[in-house]
Design a protein around this motif. Structure first.
Motif, PDB file in Angstrom:
ATOM      1  N   GLY A  51       0.444  73.971  15.424  1.00 51.02           N
ATOM      2  CA  GLY A  51       1.800  73.780  15.949  1.00 51.02           C
ATOM      3  C   GLY A  51       2.162  74.825  16.992  1.00 51.02           C
ATOM      4  O   GLY A  51       2.809  74.519  17.993  1.00 51.02           O
ATOM      5  N   GLU A  52       1.754  76.064  16.746  1.00 52.51           N
ATOM      6  CA  GLU A  52       2.010  77.126  17.735  1.00 52.51           C
ATOM      7  C   GLU A  52       1.344  76.802  19.064  1.00 52.51           C
ATOM      8  O   GLU A  52       1.939  76.988  20.128  1.00 52.51           O
ATOM      9  CB  GLU A  52       1.481  78.473  17.231  1.00 52.51           C
ATOM     10  CG  GLU A  52       2.338  79.144  16.208  1.00 52.51           C
ATOM     11  CD  GLU A  52       1.774  80.499  15.793  1.00 52.51           C
ATOM     12  OE1 GLU A  52       0.634  80.843  16.172  1.00 52.51           O
ATOM     13  OE2 GLU A  52       2.492  81.221  15.082  1.00 52.51           O
ATOM     14  N   LEU A  54       0.459  73.802  20.207  1.00 50.05           N
ATOM     15  CA  LEU A  54       1.068  72.613  20.806  1.00 50.05           C
ATOM     16  C   LEU A  54       2.436  72.898  21.410  1.00 50.05           C
ATOM     17  O   LEU A  54       2.772  72.374  22.469  1.00 50.05           O
ATOM     18  CB  LEU A  54       1.197  71.505  19.761  1.00 50.05           C
ATOM     19  CG  LEU A  54      -0.115  70.913  19.269  1.00 50.05           C
ATOM     20  CD1 LEU A  54       0.132  69.969  18.099  1.00 50.05           C
ATOM     21  CD2 LEU A  54      -0.830  70.176  20.386  1.00 50.05           C
ATOM     22  N   PHE A  55       3.237  73.718  20.733  1.00 42.58           N
ATOM     23  CA  PHE A  55       4.587  74.012  21.204  1.00 42.58           C
ATOM     24  C   PHE A  55       4.655  75.278  22.044  1.00 42.58           C
ATOM     25  O   PHE A  55       5.731  75.645  22.518  1.00 42.58           O
ATOM     26  CB  PHE A  55       5.553  74.125  20.019  1.00 42.58           C
ATOM     27  CG  PHE A  55       5.895  72.799  19.405  1.00 42.58           C
ATOM     28  CD1 PHE A  55       6.880  72.007  19.954  1.00 42.58           C
ATOM     29  CD2 PHE A  55       5.228  72.344  18.280  1.00 42.58           C
ATOM     30  CE1 PHE A  55       7.206  70.785  19.392  1.00 42.58           C
ATOM     31  CE2 PHE A  55       5.534  71.130  17.706  1.00 42.58           C
ATOM     32  CZ  PHE A  55       6.525  70.347  18.266  1.00 42.58           C
ATOM     33  N   ASN A  56       3.514  75.960  22.202  1.00 39.67           N
ATOM     34  CA  ASN A  56       3.452  77.216  22.946  1.00 39.67           C
ATOM     35  C   ASN A  56       4.530  78.178  22.447  1.00 39.67           C
ATOM     36  O   ASN A  56       5.296  78.744  23.207  1.00 39.67           O
ATOM     37  CB  ASN A  56       3.593  76.969  24.450  1.00 39.67           C
ATOM     38  CG  ASN A  56       3.150  78.162  25.254  1.00 39.67           C
ATOM     39  OD1 ASN A  56       2.353  78.976  24.784  1.00 39.67           O
ATOM     40  ND2 ASN A  56       3.657  78.280  26.462  1.00 39.67           N
ATOM     41  N   GLU A  57       4.567  78.313  21.142  1.00 37.69           N
ATOM     42  CA  GLU A  57       5.588  79.135  20.487  1.00 37.69           C
ATOM     43  C   GLU A  57       4.912  80.001  19.429  1.00 37.69           C
ATOM     44  O   GLU A  57       4.120  79.525  18.640  1.00 37.69           O
ATOM     45  CB  GLU A  57       6.615  78.208  19.827  1.00 37.69           C
ATOM     46  CG  GLU A  57       7.725  78.913  19.129  1.00 37.69           C
ATOM     47  CD  GLU A  57       8.705  77.919  18.511  1.00 37.69           C
ATOM     48  OE1 GLU A  57       9.311  78.272  17.490  1.00 37.69           O
ATOM     49  OE2 GLU A  57       8.856  76.808  19.035  1.00 37.69           O
ATOM     50  N   HIS A  75      11.230  75.960  11.192  1.00 42.27           N
ATOM     51  CA  HIS A  75       9.820  75.755  11.533  1.00 42.27           C
ATOM     52  C   HIS A  75       9.269  74.415  11.068  1.00 42.27           C
ATOM     53  O   HIS A  75       8.064  74.186  11.172  1.00 42.27           O
ATOM     54  CB  HIS A  75       8.978  76.877  10.935  1.00 42.27           C
ATOM     55  CG  HIS A  75       9.369  78.232  11.420  1.00 42.27           C
ATOM     56  ND1 HIS A  75       9.345  78.591  12.746  1.00 42.27           N
ATOM     57  CD2 HIS A  75       9.806  79.321  10.751  1.00 42.27           C
ATOM     58  CE1 HIS A  75       9.737  79.834  12.875  1.00 42.27           C
ATOM     59  NE2 HIS A  75      10.039  80.303  11.670  1.00 42.27           N
ATOM     60  N   LEU A  78       7.552  72.281  13.950  1.00 40.93           N
ATOM     61  CA  LEU A  78       6.300  72.923  14.361  1.00 40.93           C
ATOM     62  C   LEU A  78       5.216  72.655  13.324  1.00 40.93           C
ATOM     63  O   LEU A  78       4.093  72.285  13.663  1.00 40.93           O
ATOM     64  CB  LEU A  78       6.523  74.426  14.538  1.00 40.93           C
ATOM     65  CG  LEU A  78       5.357  75.212  15.075  1.00 40.93           C
ATOM     66  CD1 LEU A  78       5.815  76.079  16.235  1.00 40.93           C
ATOM     67  CD2 LEU A  78       4.779  76.093  13.992  1.00 40.93           C
TER      68      LEU A  78
END
Length: 112
Positions: A51-52, A54-57, A75, A78
């Motif tokens: 998820g990090e 994919l979401f660039n987070e 979260h 995400l």
């Protein structure tokens, strides 16, 4: 299906997909049961990391005593998207490995 975040419906969905795709249902049932307690932290971590990406987070996973409803709600998207994508990637990789192994076994069985 054991990683996809549809808790309580993972096995039912896996059996339905096995029926639809005409797969071996006992093998699907065994393969869908990968959410056993020793592996759950690994699946959660991999889902969050996916998820990090994919979401660039970047998120910091809190300690157990710091988790509350707000942290989960913050979260959830995400994790859900990360778990779904990670599940499909893992299914593809393990499917390719299984396919290759079964082909190799069938080839070796034909030699004898």
């Amino acid at each position: 299906m054991g990683i996809v975040p549809i808790w309580g419906y993972q096995l039912v969905t896996a059996i339905g997909l096995a029926h639809f795709f005409k797969l071996n249902k006992p093998i699907v049932i065994v393969a869908a049961n990968i959410s056993i307690p020793p592996f759950i932290p690994l699946w959660l971590y991999a889902s969050f990391k996916t998820g990090e990406i994919l979401f660039n987070e970047k998120i910091i996973i809190p300690q157990l005593d710091e988790i509350n409803f707000d942290v989960i709600q913050q979260h959830l998207m995400l994790y859900s998207v990360g778990a779904t994508v990670f599940a499909f990637l893992l299914a593809f990789v393990l499917g390719c490995i299984s396919f290759g192994a079964f082909k190799l076994i069938a080839y070796k069985a034909g030699e004898e």
